[in-house]
Design an enzyme around this catalytic site. Structure first.
Site, PDB file in Angstrom:
ATOM      1  N   HIS A   1       3.982   4.201  -2.529  1.00 54.41           N
ATOM      2  CA  HIS A   1       4.851   4.245  -4.099  1.00 54.41           C
ATOM      3  C   HIS A   1       4.557   2.987  -4.950  1.00 54.41           C
ATOM      4  O   HIS A   1       3.762   3.304  -6.338  1.00 54.41           O
ATOM      5  CB  HIS A   1       6.373   4.456  -4.473  1.00 54.41           C
ATOM      6  CG  HIS A   1       7.236   5.034  -3.650  1.00 54.41           C
ATOM      7  ND1 HIS A   1       5.763   6.728  -4.043  1.00 54.41           N
ATOM      8  CD2 HIS A   1       7.849   5.814  -2.966  1.00 54.41           C
ATOM      9  CE1 HIS A   1       6.263   7.290  -2.746  1.00 54.41           C
ATOM     10  NE2 HIS A   1       7.742   7.409  -3.031  1.00 54.41           N
TER      11      HIS A   1
ATOM     12  N   LEU B   1      -5.911   7.220 -25.967  1.00 51.24           N
ATOM     13  CA  LEU B   1      -4.922   8.233 -24.977  1.00 51.24           C
ATOM     14  C   LEU B   1      -3.481   8.243 -25.288  1.00 51.24           C
ATOM     15  O   LEU B   1      -2.568   7.556 -25.428  1.00 51.24           O
ATOM     16  CB  LEU B   1      -5.360   6.854 -23.214  1.00 51.24           C
ATOM     17  CG  LEU B   1      -4.938   7.315 -22.340  1.00 51.24           C
ATOM     18  CD1 LEU B   1      -5.432   8.887 -22.248  1.00 51.24           C
ATOM     19  CD2 LEU B   1      -4.687   6.915 -20.574  1.00 51.24           C
TER      20      LEU B   1
ATOM     21  N   ASP C   1      -0.132  12.586  -5.227  1.00 50.30           N
ATOM     22  CA  ASP C   1       0.427  12.897  -3.410  1.00 50.30           C
ATOM     23  C   ASP C   1      -0.344  12.014  -2.385  1.00 50.30           C
ATOM     24  O   ASP C   1      -1.228  11.852  -2.376  1.00 50.30           O
ATOM     25  CB  ASP C   1       0.485  14.641  -2.561  1.00 50.30           C
ATOM     26  CG  ASP C   1       1.520  14.804  -2.121  1.00 50.30           C
ATOM     27  OD1 ASP C   1       2.663  13.947  -1.774  1.00 50.30           O
ATOM     28  OD2 ASP C   1       0.950  15.714  -1.505  1.00 50.30           O
ATOM     29  N   GLY C   2       0.409  11.938  -1.520  1.00 53.86           N
ATOM     30  CA  GLY C   2      -0.269  11.053  -0.141  1.00 53.86           C
ATOM     31  C   GLY C   2       0.372   9.625  -0.116  1.00 53.86           C
ATOM     32  O   GLY C   2       0.237   8.734   0.333  1.00 53.86           O
TER      33      GLY C   2
ATOM     34  N   ARG D   1      15.378  12.929  -2.266  1.00 55.28           N
ATOM     35  CA  ARG D   1      14.755  12.276  -1.264  1.00 55.28           C
ATOM     36  C   ARG D   1      15.839  10.909  -0.534  1.00 55.28           C
ATOM     37  O   ARG D   1      16.818  11.070  -1.458  1.00 55.28           O
ATOM     38  CB  ARG D   1      13.608  11.272  -1.399  1.00 55.28           C
ATOM     39  CG  ARG D   1      12.040  12.597  -2.102  1.00 55.28           C
ATOM     40  CD  ARG D   1      11.320  11.475  -2.327  1.00 55.28           C
ATOM     41  NE  ARG D   1      10.117  12.438  -1.882  1.00 55.28           N
ATOM     42  CZ  ARG D   1       8.968  12.358  -1.830  1.00 55.28           C
ATOM     43  NH1 ARG D   1       8.391  11.332  -1.788  1.00 55.28           N
ATOM     44  NH2 ARG D   1       7.936  13.293  -1.538  1.00 55.28           N
TER      45      ARG D   1
HETATM   46  C1  FPP Z   1       4.094  11.714  -3.992  1.00 58.14           C
HETATM   47  O1  FPP Z   1       4.084  11.019  -2.512  1.00 58.14           O
HETATM   48  C2  FPP Z   1       4.695  11.565  -5.141  1.00 58.14           C
HETATM   49  C3  FPP Z   1       5.412  10.633  -5.244  1.00 58.14           C
HETATM   50  C4  FPP Z   1       6.581  11.643  -5.152  1.00 58.14           C
HETATM   51  C5  FPP Z   1       5.546   9.037  -7.047  1.00 58.14           C
HETATM   52  C6  FPP Z   1       4.727   9.066  -7.368  1.00 58.14           C
HETATM   53  C7  FPP Z   1       4.779   7.430  -7.450  1.00 58.14           C
HETATM   54  C8  FPP Z   1       3.975   6.791  -7.832  1.00 58.14           C
HETATM   55  C9  FPP Z   1       2.384   7.217  -7.970  1.00 58.14           C
HETATM   56  C10 FPP Z   1       4.277   5.377  -8.452  1.00 58.14           C
HETATM   57  C11 FPP Z   1       4.954   4.982  -9.644  1.00 58.14           C
HETATM   58  C12 FPP Z   1       4.317   5.817 -10.880  1.00 58.14           C
HETATM   59  C13 FPP Z   1       4.091   5.278 -12.247  1.00 58.14           C
HETATM   60  C14 FPP Z   1       3.467   5.983 -13.061  1.00 58.14           C
HETATM   61  C15 FPP Z   1       4.025   3.796 -11.600  1.00 58.14           C
HETATM   62  P1  FPP Z   1       4.521  11.070  -1.142  1.00 58.14           P
HETATM   63  O2  FPP Z   1       5.788  10.019  -1.470  1.00 58.14           O
HETATM   64  O3  FPP Z   1       5.361  12.827  -1.526  1.00 58.14           O
HETATM   65  O4  FPP Z   1       3.797  11.176  -0.216  1.00 58.14           O
HETATM   66  P2  FPP Z   1       3.688  12.112   1.603  1.00 58.14           P
HETATM   67  O5  FPP Z   1       3.509  13.707   0.685  1.00 58.14           O
HETATM   68  O6  FPP Z   1       2.487  11.801   1.861  1.00 58.14           O
HETATM   69  O7  FPP Z   1       5.467  11.493   2.064  1.00 58.14           O
END
Ligand code: FPP
Length: 235
Positions: free
Chosen positions: A34, A128, A17-18, A68
């Site tokens: 992302h 893994l 998250d974040g 989203r």
């Molecule tokens: C949450 O942060 C994150 C996500 C919804 C997406 C996770 C994706 C990635 C880490 C990148 C792509 C993944 C791979 C495996 C290549 P948020 O957007 O909700 O953050 P916020 O709460 O700060 O808005």
């Protein structure tokens, strides 16, 4: 179940998250967060390979994430396809087996094809196991498991459902339950992630945003886990 002190997690699950906050703090579009988050994914996979962790499950896209903006969704889907394409060689060299869990039929055709290709090409790898949760919801998973269990029953079969029989129909039937659940960016929530499987997981929450989460932060979480006494309800 007996008392046990596990020193090293076999399975680590992560709520990443974040990314959005990381981008906002820099005045960048959410997708930049992302993209930076994908670099952290790579770092953490490498840390798992190096330390010998056997399973890593990452919450990459929840069923709720479909709410989203379309631009963010399509950007994330592209990022996933790109990630799986770019990492193919590396997954083979590092002996990583790739698997995806969730309502995968919700995914756009291209993303689903990339997921299926990565799964089949890495199926024989024995290091893994990297699991991506995509269009994943914990409640949906339990509902899907119940329906799958009922679908294979013969008419008139009233055998009671057991933990074992239900477990065998979860998306994660082939994997052990996570020992350690890490959540970045400080929120004290489970957000519908692996509801069944985390019953006895140790939880580690850090305020660090996912793009800032370093290899050392990961090793600190693993080492913190090593200090915990796991009693599984015993004394
Ligand atoms: C949450 O942060 C994150 C996500 C919804 C997406 C996770 C994706 C990635 C880490 C990148 C792509 C993944 C791979 C495996 C290549 P948020 O957007 O909700 O953050 P916020 O709460 O700060 O808005």
């Amino acid at each position: 179940m007996s008392t046990s002190k596990t020193k090293f997690p076999r399975h680590v699950a992560v709520i990443m998250d974040g990314n959005g906050r990381w981008a906002r703090e820099r005045g960048l579009p959410r997708l930049s967060g992302h993209r930076e988050g994908a670099k952290t994914v790579q770092r953490i996979i490498d840390a798992c390979v190096q330390t010998g962790i056997q399973f890593l499950t990452l919450y990459a896209f929840s069923r709720e994430n479909w709410k989203r903006p379309q631009l963010e969704i399509s950007g994330l889907m592209r990022l996933l396809v790109q990630f799986l394409g770019d990492r193919h060689e590396e997954m083979m060299v590092k002996n990583i087996r790739f698997r995806a869990i969730g309502r995968l039929s919700d995914l756009p055709e291209k993303t689903l094809a990339a997921v299926r290709r990565a799964e089949s090409e890495t199926a024989g790898n024995t290091g893994l196991t990297l699991v991506l949760a995509l269009s994943y919801g914990g409640r949906t998973e339990i509902v899907d498991a119940v329906n799958s269990l009922l679908a294979e029953r013969k008419p008139g079969d009233n055998t009671p459902v057991t933990e074992e029989s239900l477990r065998a129909h979860l998306y994660t039937a082939d994997f052990p339950d996570p020992d350690l659940l890490i959540r970045t960016s400080g929120e004290m929530r489970i957000s519908n992630f692996l509801l069944w499987q985390i019953s006895y997981a140790e939880i580690f929450v850090t305020k660090k945003l996912w793009p800032d989460f370093s290899t050392q932060d990961f090793l600190d979480a693993v080492s913190d886990f090593g200090q915990r006494e796991r009693r599984f309800g015993g004394i």
